[in-house]
Design a protein around this motif. Structure first.
Motif, PDB file in Angstrom:
ATOM      1  N   ASP A  68      -4.391  -3.086  15.960  1.00 20.40           N
ATOM      2  CA  ASP A  68      -3.730  -3.249  14.667  1.00 20.40           C
ATOM      3  C   ASP A  68      -3.508  -4.735  14.404  1.00 20.40           C
ATOM      4  OD1 ASP A  68      -2.391  -3.057  12.293  1.00 20.40           O
ATOM      5  OD2 ASP A  68      -0.958  -1.549  12.987  1.00 20.40           O
ATOM      6  N   GLU A  69      -4.383  -5.325  13.603  1.00 26.02           N
ATOM      7  CA  GLU A  69      -4.308  -6.746  13.238  1.00 26.02           C
ATOM      8  C   GLU A  69      -3.988  -7.628  14.445  1.00 26.02           C
ATOM      9  OE1 GLU A  69      -3.697  -7.786   9.530  1.00 26.02           O
ATOM     10  OE2 GLU A  69      -3.098  -5.877   8.676  1.00 26.02           O
ATOM     11  N   PRO A  70      -4.792  -7.557  15.495  1.00 26.79           N
ATOM     12  CA  PRO A  70      -4.412  -8.264  16.728  1.00 26.79           C
ATOM     13  C   PRO A  70      -4.532  -9.783  16.615  1.00 26.79           C
ATOM     14  CG  PRO A  70      -6.624  -7.383  16.956  1.00 26.79           C
ATOM     15  CD  PRO A  70      -6.088  -6.869  15.638  1.00 26.79           C
TER      16      PRO A  70
ATOM     17  N   GLU B 220       3.336  10.320  -0.658  1.00 25.89           N
ATOM     18  CA  GLU B 220       2.126  10.642   0.083  1.00 25.89           C
ATOM     19  C   GLU B 220       1.463   9.342   0.516  1.00 25.89           C
ATOM     20  OE1 GLU B 220      -0.977  14.022  -0.666  1.00 25.89           O
ATOM     21  OE2 GLU B 220      -0.118  13.357  -2.558  1.00 25.89           O
ATOM     22  N   THR B 221       1.548   9.049   1.800  1.00 26.33           N
ATOM     23  CA  THR B 221       0.995   7.794   2.309  1.00 26.33           C
ATOM     24  C   THR B 221      -0.487   7.923   2.632  1.00 26.33           C
ATOM     25  OG1 THR B 221       3.116   7.088   3.156  1.00 26.33           O
ATOM     26  CG2 THR B 221       1.201   6.129   4.186  1.00 26.33           C
ATOM     27  N   LEU B 222      -0.887   9.057   3.213  1.00 23.87           N
ATOM     28  CA  LEU B 222      -2.310   9.339   3.452  1.00 23.87           C
ATOM     29  C   LEU B 222      -2.661  10.640   2.742  1.00 23.87           C
ATOM     30  CD1 LEU B 222      -2.587   8.442   7.266  1.00 23.87           C
ATOM     31  CD2 LEU B 222      -3.295   7.049   5.304  1.00 23.87           C
TER      32      LEU B 222
ATOM     33  N   SER C 296      -5.613  -3.500   1.554  1.00 20.70           N
ATOM     34  CA  SER C 296      -4.485  -4.389   1.311  1.00 20.70           C
ATOM     35  C   SER C 296      -3.204  -3.787   1.883  1.00 20.70           C
ATOM     36  CB  SER C 296      -4.351  -4.648  -0.192  1.00 20.70           C
ATOM     37  OG  SER C 296      -4.210  -3.424  -0.848  1.00 20.70           O
ATOM     38  N   SER C 297      -2.162  -4.587   1.894  1.00 18.89           N
ATOM     39  CA  SER C 297      -0.889  -4.201   2.496  1.00 18.89           C
ATOM     40  C   SER C 297      -0.364  -2.908   1.873  1.00 18.89           C
ATOM     41  CB  SER C 297       0.107  -5.346   2.294  1.00 18.89           C
ATOM     42  OG  SER C 297       1.307  -5.022   2.938  1.00 18.89           O
ATOM     43  N   GLY C 298       0.054  -1.982   2.735  1.00 20.46           N
ATOM     44  CA  GLY C 298       0.676  -0.754   2.266  1.00 20.46           C
ATOM     45  C   GLY C 298      -0.287   0.385   1.981  1.00 20.46           C
ATOM     46  N   CYS C 299      -1.601   0.174   2.203  1.00 18.21           N
ATOM     47  CA  CYS C 299      -2.571   1.227   1.850  1.00 18.21           C
ATOM     48  C   CYS C 299      -2.620   2.353   2.880  1.00 18.21           C
ATOM     49  CB  CYS C 299      -3.962   0.637   1.634  1.00 18.21           C
ATOM     50  SG  CYS C 299      -4.760   0.099   3.148  1.00 18.21           S
ATOM     51  N   GLY C 300      -1.996   2.152   4.054  1.00 17.67           N
ATOM     52  CA  GLY C 300      -1.913   3.240   5.029  1.00 17.67           C
ATOM     53  C   GLY C 300      -2.711   3.030   6.309  1.00 17.67           C
ATOM     54  N   LYS C 301      -3.209   1.809   6.532  1.00 14.41           N
ATOM     55  CA  LYS C 301      -4.029   1.526   7.720  1.00 14.41           C
ATOM     56  C   LYS C 301      -3.273   1.800   9.024  1.00 14.41           C
ATOM     57  CE  LYS C 301      -4.407  -2.847   6.564  1.00 14.41           C
ATOM     58  NZ  LYS C 301      -3.581  -2.928   5.337  1.00 14.41           N
ATOM     59  N   SER C 302      -2.096   1.179   9.144  1.00 17.34           N
ATOM     60  CA  SER C 302      -1.329   1.332  10.389  1.00 17.34           C
ATOM     61  C   SER C 302      -0.888   2.774  10.586  1.00 17.34           C
ATOM     62  CB  SER C 302      -0.107   0.423  10.389  1.00 17.34           C
ATOM     63  OG  SER C 302      -0.501  -0.923  10.357  1.00 17.34           O
ATOM     64  N   THR C 303      -0.536   3.429   9.493  1.00 17.88           N
ATOM     65  CA  THR C 303      -0.122   4.832   9.588  1.00 17.88           C
ATOM     66  C   THR C 303      -1.244   5.661  10.195  1.00 17.88           C
ATOM     67  OG1 THR C 303       1.258   4.536   7.639  1.00 17.88           O
ATOM     68  CG2 THR C 303       0.736   6.795   8.256  1.00 17.88           C
ATOM     69  N   LEU C 304      -2.473   5.453   9.725  1.00 11.38           N
ATOM     70  CA  LEU C 304      -3.605   6.204  10.253  1.00 11.38           C
ATOM     71  C   LEU C 304      -3.838   5.878  11.723  1.00 11.38           C
ATOM     72  CD1 LEU C 304      -5.908   8.178   9.787  1.00 11.38           C
ATOM     73  CD2 LEU C 304      -7.303   6.287   8.929  1.00 11.38           C
TER      74      LEU C 304
ATOM     75  N   ARG D 146       2.986  12.418   4.762  1.00  9.14           N
ATOM     76  CA  ARG D 146       4.007  12.324   3.729  1.00  9.14           C
ATOM     77  C   ARG D 146       5.287  11.755   4.332  1.00  9.14           C
ATOM     78  NH1 ARG D 146       3.894  17.472   3.088  1.00  9.14           N
ATOM     79  NH2 ARG D 146       1.690  17.676   2.623  1.00  9.14           N
ATOM     80  N   TYR D 147       5.904  10.813   3.655  1.00  2.55           N
ATOM     81  CA  TYR D 147       7.255  10.395   4.002  1.00  2.55           C
ATOM     82  C   TYR D 147       8.128  10.834   2.847  1.00  2.55           C
ATOM     83  CZ  TYR D 147       5.434   7.326   7.690  1.00  2.55           C
ATOM     84  OH  TYR D 147       4.831   6.821   8.796  1.00  2.55           O
ATOM     85  N   GLY D 148       8.893  11.890   3.006  1.00  6.43           N
ATOM     86  CA  GLY D 148       9.663  12.433   1.878  1.00  6.43           C
ATOM     87  C   GLY D 148       8.706  12.865   0.783  1.00  6.43           C
TER      88      GLY D 148
END
Ligand SMILES: Nc1ncnc2c1ncn2[C@@H]1O[C@H](COP(=O)(O)OP(=O)(O)OP(=O)(O)O)[C@@H](O)[C@H]1O
Ligand SMILES: [Mg+2]
Length: 238
Positions: free
Chosen positions: A158-160, A17-19, A37-45, A12-14
């Motif tokens: 991460d998207e290398p 709910e990101t994941l 797609s962009s913003g779905c939470g891949k990098s966060t995970l 959670r960011y504030g």
């Protein structure tokens, strides 16, 4: 035995709910692609697995041991980012070996590890050059070499390849596949490119809006998409 276990991970960011509860158990030697797609939470995970971010709930196990709270350097992982920064004033050899240097690995051992890694990546002839004297693909190899040289339990990408042109991206994809077949290290790889996912993965987790929409082999995902969203995302044309 699971090499990596992602247990009900939430972030959670504030109020956002990101994941929203991610569960994946990875066998040793698997190449898992997080696709979405962009913003779905891949990098966060990925960052949570790496220890660069803490989850709001859930657990991460690497080699059966919870790593929550453990520093990234104590997790036996190596990460390659989209924007890899090489040290411009250091040779390729020193760039690859710098992590070992920081860990006070003796010079002779370091040199051997750097040479082996360079051979694997077919950049042995470039070891004395500076990054500015390399092509984009060669630089990318050096960045991967830096991770490889440490021989970790798990590689996180991460998207290398997203900074490379289409032709180089294809070459590096083939290269990564060859490396994985040879080394059989466990990999978690983030991309929004379905072709990259289809060619590299042993399993794909299609993510959408902080959830896993479908988890399966490339064939399962492509031939039997669980939802219209997956079908649209992976199919070509959608
Ligand atoms: N530090 C943060 N503070 C607040 N919100 C964040 C933070 N980091 C990420 N987010 C939000 O979390 C969501 C997921 O971000 P994340 O970076 O994981 O997406 P992604 O799937 O990697 O996307 P991309 O393909 O664009 O890299 C986004 O909506 C993002 O705005
Ligand atoms: Mg990202």
């Amino acid at each position: 035995m699971s090499a990596v276990e992602i247990r009900n991970i939430q972030k959670r960011y504030g109020d956002v709910e990101t994941l929203k509860g991610i569960d994946i158990a990875l066998e040793s030697g698997e190449f898992l692609v997080l696709l979405g797609s962009s913003g779905c939470g891949k990098s966060t995970l990925l960052n949570i697995i790496a220890g660069l971010a803490e989850p709001s709930g859930g657990d991460i196990l690497i080699g059966e041991r919870s790593v929550l709270g453990a520093h990234p350097k104590d997790r036996d992982i190596a990460m390659v980012f989209q924007s890899y920064a090489l040290y411009p004033n250091m040779s390729v050899a020193r760039n690859i070996g710098f992590g070992l240097e920081m860990r006070k690995v003796p010079a002779s051992e370091r040199e051997k590890a750097v040479r082996n890694t360079a051979r694997l990546l077919q950049i042995e002839n470039l070891l004395d050059r500076k990054p500015s004297q390399l092509s984009g693909g060669q630089r990318q190899r050096v960045a991967i070499g830096r991770a490889l040289v440490r021989n970790p339990q798990v590689f996180l990408f991460d998207e290398p390849l997203s900074n490379l042109d289409a032709k180089l991206r294809m070459e590096m994809r083939t290269e990564l596949k060859r490396l994985h077949q040879m080394l059989k290290t466990t990999v978690v790889y983030v991309t929004h490119d379905q072709i990259e996912a289809m060619t590299l993965a042993t399993r794909i987790a299609v993510m959408r809006d902080g959830r896993i929409e479908q988890l399966g082999t490339p064939e399962e995902i492509y031939d039997r998409p669980a939802t219209l969203y997956v079908a649209g995302f992976v199919g070509s044309p959608p």
